[in-house]
Design a protein around this motif. Structure first.
Motif, short mmCIF file in Angstrom:
data_model
loop_
_atom_site.label_atom_id
_atom_site.label_comp_id
_atom_site.label_asym_id
_atom_site.label_seq_id
_atom_site.Cartn_x
_atom_site.Cartn_y
_atom_site.Cartn_z
N PRO A 5 0.81 -1.21 0.00
CA PRO A 5 0.00 0.00 0.00
C PRO A 5 0.84 1.26 0.00
CG PRO A 5 -0.20 -1.18 2.10
CD PRO A 5 0.73 -1.98 1.24
N GLU A 6 0.22 2.34 -0.45
CA GLU A 6 0.91 3.63 -0.54
C GLU A 6 1.61 3.99 0.79
OE1 GLU A 6 1.04 5.70 -3.39
OE2 GLU A 6 2.41 6.86 -2.17
N LYS A 67 1.98 1.58 -15.02
CA LYS A 67 1.50 2.51 -13.99
C LYS A 67 0.25 3.15 -14.54
CE LYS A 67 3.22 6.71 -13.03
NZ LYS A 67 4.06 7.77 -12.40
N GLY A 69 -3.04 5.85 -13.77
CA GLY A 69 -3.51 6.92 -12.90
C GLY A 69 -3.57 8.21 -13.67
N GLN A 84 -2.78 10.82 -8.80
CA GLN A 84 -3.04 9.49 -8.22
C GLN A 84 -2.51 8.43 -9.16
OE1 GLN A 84 -4.37 8.48 -5.34
NE2 GLN A 84 -4.72 10.58 -4.63
N SER A 85 -1.74 7.47 -8.63
CA SER A 85 -1.30 6.39 -9.51
C SER A 85 -1.02 5.11 -8.74
CB SER A 85 -0.05 6.81 -10.30
OG SER A 85 0.99 7.12 -9.42
N THR A 86 -1.12 4.01 -9.46
CA THR A 86 -0.90 2.68 -8.91
C THR A 86 -0.09 1.90 -9.95
OG1 THR A 86 -3.09 2.80 -7.91
CG2 THR A 86 -2.07 0.62 -7.98
N ILE A 100 0.64 -5.32 -6.78
CA ILE A 100 0.00 -4.00 -6.92
C ILE A 100 0.69 -3.09 -5.90
CG2 ILE A 100 -2.13 -2.67 -6.72
CD1 ILE A 100 -3.70 -5.15 -7.38
N GLY A 102 1.37 0.98 -4.49
CA GLY A 102 1.00 2.41 -4.51
C GLY A 102 2.02 3.21 -5.29
N ASN A 104 2.09 6.84 -5.79
CA ASN A 104 2.20 8.30 -5.66
C ASN A 104 3.60 8.75 -5.21
OD1 ASN A 104 -0.44 8.29 -6.37
ND2 ASN A 104 -1.25 8.89 -4.38
#
Ligand code: NAD
Length: 321
Positions: A5-6, A67, A69, A84-86, A100, A102, A104
């Motif tokens: 996660p981010e 990527k 977003g 915002q990007s993933t 997956i 995060g 940003n």
């Protein structure tokens, strides 16, 4: 499948590790071991958003993915970051989704790493003064990464919105460097390295501003129509980029190309300088310019490093998928 996660990213990758990942992938791109696929970026007609994806494959590291977003201008009012990007990574042998991540913070780290790589390989060796044009979110990351590459003794900065300059002053103070607000003329005359990181659509740094040997890292122009540097300055400098296809279409070189001042053949790849196939700067008196357009492979490289570190540190969330 691994999920990072981010909020976990900041503890998993340092600017130095991002630098290594980006330097390696630029080298792979110029050896033609790694390649980016065409970029998609569209206004979706909802929430004023620009959405897209950047993807690629590195045969050396087997990083495969994208990527996804974009930019949601109303997010700030919702307490969210506008960008915002993933990142999605896939197993190059099976096509299964591997991770997956995060995207940003990774975007800021990989963008700062790209200009730092350009400073390492192209800036005058004795550079002492760092000039910053831009004081937005990315600027602090840019300054932190740049100061590792040369023995800078001061930072000078300009921003279109002067009230934002406190970000540059605070970041310089954190790095133990004096900071001074400067005119563009002063930046062009005094800075040995200039980083431009704005969302400008008209040239800010003009050809007449830049005196003497300087390295300019143009990092803000990543879309058709954006511009930070006078096309005549782009034409005068020795030009390098992350990827020529992006440089001429969405990067800073798009304007010098459309004005007929340079051709595609006049732009070198930073990866060739890293690999020793292009000598790059010859003397401290030259003006070098890096057109950092931002490629998907940079995102994949830092995301793959994060997944590795997350697994090593036991913080990766592993789910059946
Ligand atoms: P931000 O919104 O936090 O800051 C915007 C910056 O641009 C500020 O310094 C602001 O004063 C300046 N600015 C705004 N309008 C201007 C104008 N008309 N003329 C001159 N300056 C103006 O944005 P950020 O996150 O710091 O990103 C800055 C730029 O970098 C954006 O254009 C973004 O798309 C680009 N970017 C590029 C890459 C890449 O890989 N090359 C990666 C991330 C971001």
């Amino acid at each position: 499948m691994i999920i990072v996660p981010e909020a976990a990213i900041g503890d998993l990758i340092t600017p130095a590790q991002a630098f290594d990942a980006v330097e390696k992938v630029f080298a792979s791109m110029s050896r033609r071991s790694a390649y980016n696929f065409p970029v998609i970026r569209e206004a979706i007609g909802h929430a004023d958003a620009l959405y897209g994806f950047k993807s690629g494959f590195d045969r050396d590291s087997l990083a495969l993915g994208l990527k996804s977003g974009g930019y949601w201008p109303g997010n700030a009012d919702k307490g969210l970051t506008n960008h915002q990007s993933t990142v999605f990574l896939f197993d190059a042998d099976t096509g299964k989704c591997r991770a997956i991540v995060g995207g940003n913070l990774l975007t800021a780290l990989r963008t700062a790493a790209a200009s730092a790589v350009s400073i390492k390989h192209l800036a005058p060796k004795g550079a002492k003064v760092l000039g910053m044009i831009g004081a937005g979110h990315q600027s602090a990351f840019q300054m932190r990464a740049a100061v590792d590459q040369r023995d800078f003794d001061r930072v000078i900065g300009w921003n279109y919105h002067p009230e934002m300059l406190s970000r540059l002053a605070d970041t310089a103070a954190e790095l133990g460097l004096p900071f001074e607000q400067a005119s563009l003329e002063q930046i062009g005359a005094e800075a040995d390295v200039i980083i431009s990181i704005t969302s400008s659509t008209a040239p800010i740094l003009m050809d007449a501003h830049v005196k003497g040997g300087t390295h300019i890292a143009c990092m803000g122009t990543d879309t058709k129509g954006k511009q930070e540097v006078d096309a005549a300055l782009v034409a005068r400098a020795m030009r390098f980029t992350d990827e020529i296809a992006q440089s001429i279409s969405i990067g800073e070189c798009q304007h010098a190309i459309s004005a007929g001042l340079i051709t595609e053949a006049d732009i070198g790849e930073l990866g060739n300088v890293i690999n020793g196939d292009d000598p790059g700067r010859q003397t401290d008196d030259e003006v070098t310019l890096f057109d950092g357009t931002g490629v998907g492979l940079q995102d994949l490289a830092v995301a793959a490093s994060v997944v590795e570190f997350a697994m090593e540190n036991g913080v990766a969330l592993d789910v059946d998928f």
